[in-house]
Design an enzyme around this catalytic site. Structure first.
Site, short mmCIF file in Angstrom:
data_model
loop_
_atom_site.label_atom_id
_atom_site.label_comp_id
_atom_site.label_asym_id
_atom_site.label_seq_id
_atom_site.Cartn_x
_atom_site.Cartn_y
_atom_site.Cartn_z
CE LYS A 16 -2.54 -1.16 3.51
NZ LYS A 16 -2.13 -2.61 3.80
CB CYS A 71 -10.09 1.00 15.10
SG CYS A 71 -9.02 2.48 15.21
CG MET A 72 -6.65 2.50 17.62
SD MET A 72 -5.93 0.85 17.83
CE MET A 72 -4.83 1.15 19.30
CG MET A 90 -8.34 -3.82 14.51
SD MET A 90 -9.04 -2.53 15.73
CE MET A 90 -7.59 -1.81 16.37
N GLY A 122 -4.36 0.98 14.25
CA GLY A 122 -4.92 0.56 12.94
C GLY A 122 -4.93 1.71 11.92
CD GLN A 123 -8.91 4.88 11.41
OE1 GLN A 123 -9.58 5.30 10.91
NE2 GLN A 123 -9.44 4.86 12.64
#
Length: 771
Positions: A87, A176-177, A361, A398-399
């Site tokens: 990515k 997510c966190m 996650m 995650g982000q």
């Protein structure tokens, strides 16, 4: 999804010529150019953090004219040391999709039509003002993202919490966190990991808790593999609910039944105590023991309320609690053999092995997400393997800026940049910095993410501004929340770069600039703040999300609070924001320092980064000779008594399978960006359902068969994958959620951890039918 968008994305997979993924030079991907078109010697390389995941890899973007044409890893960035994942190598191609939103859109006569940007911003401000006047300040809201930059989140929090006076500020990092946040706070009193990525270079053992790092954090996983290759004795243990690429690369793979990681973690602690592996000196000086409420519910009903209560206990009480978690008892619950439980305990308990635990996650998206975070900290604390090189319990992000923008800036309903809205001293400080009356900042939190969308459905919220996230794909129990957002009397604004199912339901769409088209900051998993310059111009009428907020704030009459110029507003915001963290426990690097380097870890004190917190050898905020857990009032880390409790919904005779959802290597979350990168879309063009071969055989399902996945909330039809990239155990199916043509979240359950309010996307009950 419109037919036009569906056809466009499909065409990418068919047209390999536009992929343009040249390997003219090793480690460089040329984006959108043929080799013969690229001007020789005319590339200018600019540094920037990567746009995908929370690893925070450093990139060098090759620019020719006004176009980004190439990508390579930044060798001067200590995160990735010149390496990228697929990515990252193709990241700049997300700028150049043919359906990029470059003009504002306003819904007129039921259709979104192009409009001048000024008209769209005027409409957003007038609708906000109208809603506040008619329904009150808590009828307006904003839902942001861990993909927000730090200035984006800061401007949103200042506008809504400081100026308007509503705490209706949330971000998708809640789903997510949030359990990582509450795990850190309940165990240590402060958020964010105590270790850093350098632990990878020092550790002898890696245990990954429900985390497919080979696909989710591939650069970090490659560093683990390199450490193992160079040293020989290093072990990687995969502890998960399904077999993945990470399992195949690990030294040992141990599978557990969903939700039973709670029981296994307690069994590990039982074995550590039974075998006298406790680091007694560390525990006596630096640890205290506590218990909280149990049987705490799952949040599936509207207006669900819960508040935990800590009670101090002693070591003997904790030891007796663990008697219910002997390896033999837990084997029956978890499916993990007593031998494997003892093996894991022996790794943690060996005083000659440095152990790093990684998770993401699998632990955080959990109806007991806070508890399982606490329990892994318990293990490390019992053996004293924490806050030293190679010894870290480490929650991965995650982000790209879930840490920096959401957790540090405080874009959750209860948070402020330096604290919480419930504390008077924190409100006073925020009011002073924001130049607003203290009474503007409401002392009561309003809605966390799930409840915010429930409020939109009920009509308690009438205006929602959604920036750079795609909840009409990601919300669990999706049909309810999509239908709620479309009800009469709701006004939805979406700031986006491409059309999505979320922009499809919007009343106004604002065209957003991407990360190298504007200046900003991200904060990654290891407390590293990273600056990015504007490298290329913004196309069309696209605008930085921060400046969108500033334009609307000024239209609402808050010019005094948002006085900055277009030339210096990012630096001005950074200088204002860092006033919230001007103390040794969380001091940020100055603007000029961040511009000059590939990221700086906080606390940044007297020109030095902090790699390992709570250890005075490395942390200037820590006092004493060895450890100082200064986040807690007793200066001790807390070990929690947290029991095993079952999932909110488990398989039964009507719905006999577990459903697990997640990501794949090639795509970022809902795929709204990566599915427009031809080579990534061609590699993974559609979602699928992984089925265990024995289950498939018993149902007459073959690879490529059409299968219907049905829950009590909805259904979706997908293609079966058997013995593919991943392999779930018998009785489980797995579905990636990147494909908007297969909305698996119409099937998932909106249950969440009552403490963190983070949704459990990993566990609900479904049945399968041949389509």
């Amino acid at each position: 999804m419109s037919i036009t968008r569906r056809a466009f994305i499909k065409s990418l997979a068919l047209n390999s010529a536009v992929a343009a993924a040249s390997t003219l030079f090793p480690g460089i991907i040329f984006a959108g150019w043929e080799k013969t078109d690229l001007p020789s010697g005319m590339i200018d390389w600019k540094k920037t953090p990567c746009r995908f995941c929370g690893t925070g890899c450093g990139l060098l973007i090759g620019v020719s004219g006004d176009r980004a044409v190439a990508v390579k890893g930044d060798p001067n960035c200590s995160v990735n040391k010149g390496l990228c994942c697929v990515k990252g190598y193709h990241s700049v191609q997300i700028l150049y999709g043919k359906d990029r939103i470059q003009k504002a859109l306003i819904r007129k006569n039921g259709k979104l039509v192009e409009a001048p940007l000024k008209e769209a911003l005027d409409l957003v401000a007038s609708k906000m003002q109208e809603t506040i006047e008619k329904q009150g300040k808590d009828a307006v809201s904003i839902y942001g993202s861990g993909q927000w930059s730090i200035p984006d989140g800061y401007a949103a929090s200042k506008l809504f919490k400081g100026c308007i006076g509503t705490n209706n500020v949330e971000a998708n990092a809640r789903v997510c966190m949030a359990s990582a946040v509450t795990g850190f706070f309940t165990s240590f009193g402060l958020d964010e990991p105590m270790g850093c990525y350098e632990d990878i270079d020092h550790a002898d053992v890696f245990i990954t808790w429900g985390n497919n790092m080979a696909e989710m954090h591939p650069v970090l996983f490659s560093r683990m593999l390199a450490n193992r290759k160079s040293k020989g004795h290093v072990e990687i243990i995969d502890f998960a609910t399904r077999t993945t690429r990470s399992s195949q690369a690990s030294d040992k793979s141990i599978l557990f039944k969903p939700q039973t990681d709670l029981a296994v973690a307690n069994a590990i602690c039982y074995e550590i105590i039974r075998n006298n592996w406790v680091n007694k000196d560390f525990v006596s000086k630096h640890v205290s023991f506590h218990k909280g409420k149990t049987n705490i519910g799952y949040g599936t009903q509207d207006h669900f309320k819960f508040k935990d209560k800590a009670e101090t206990v002693d070591f003997e009480t904790y030891k007796k609690f663990l008697e219910d978690y002997t390896p033999e008892k837990v084997e029956k619950i978890s499916g993990v053999s007593a031998m494997d439980i003892r093996y894991l305990a022996a790794l943690y308990g060996d005083p000659d092995k440095k152990v790093t635990s990684f998770w993401c996650m699998g632990m955080n998206q959990h109806t007991r997400g806070t508890w399982i975070n606490n329990l892994v900290y318990n293990i490390h604390l019992l053996v004293g393997k924490i806050s030293t090189p190679g010894n870290s319990p480490f929650s991965l992000t995650g982000q790209p800026s879930a840490c920096g923008t959401v957790r540090e800036v405080g874009t959750l309903t209860h948070k402020l940049p330096h604290g919480v809205v419930m504390k008077e001293a924190h409100r006073k400080m925020a009011a002073k910095i924001w130049n607003v009356p203290e009474k503007n900042i409401d002392p009561k939190p309003t809605y966390h993410t799930v409840e915010m969308f429930r409020a939109l459905d009920r009509g308690d919220i009438r205006f929602m501004w959604i920036q750079v996230t795609n909840p009409m794909v990601t919300m669990p129990n999706l049909r309810r929340y999509r239908d709620g957002a479309k009800k009469d009397g709701r006004f939805v604004v979406v700031s986006e770069i491409y059309p999505t199912p979320t922009s499809d339901i919007a009343d106004v769409v604002l065209p957003s600039a991407l990360w190298i088209e504007r200046e900003g900051f991200f904060g990654n998993s290891e407390r590293r703040t990273q600056h990015n310059d504007q490298i290329i111009p913004m196309p069309g009428d696209t605008m930085c999300n921060t400046w969108q907020l500033i334009e609307v704030a000024r239209r609402l009459g808050f010019e005094k609070q948002f006085p900055w110029s277009r030339e210096t507003y990012i630096e001005d915001i950074w200088n204002e924001y860092t006033r919230f963290h001007d103390n040794p426990k969380h001091r940020m690097a100055p603007y000029k320092e961040l511009k000059a380097r590939a990221g700086v870890q906080w606390p940044f004190v007297d020109g030095m980064e902090t790699k390992w917190r709570y250890n005075p050898k490395y942390d200037p905020a820590a006092k004493g000779k060895d450890f100082d857990f200064y986040g807690k009032p007793d200066n001790r880390a807390w070990i929690w008594m947290r029991p095993y409790e079952p999932a909110a919904e488990s398989p039964d005779s009507d719905y006999p399978f577990w459903l697990n959802t997640g990501r794949v290597l090639e795509h970022w979350h809902t795929g709204s960006m990566t599915r427009r990168v031809p080579i990534l879309h061609k590699a993974m063009p559609a979602s699928y359902v992984e089925i265990n071969p024995k289950d498939a055989d018993s149902m007459g399902i073959t690879n490529g068969s059409k299968v219907k996945i049905i829950s009590r909330r909805g259904s979706v039809e997908m293609t079966a994958s058997i013995n593919g990239r991943g392999n779930p155990p018998k009785g489980m199916v797995f579905v990636p959620f990147f494909d908007e043509n297969h909305l698996i979240n119409e099937v998932t359950l909106d249950a969440f951890c009552p403490i963190s309010k983070q949704v459990d996307y990993k566990k609900c009950a479904v049945k399968l039918e041949r389509a």
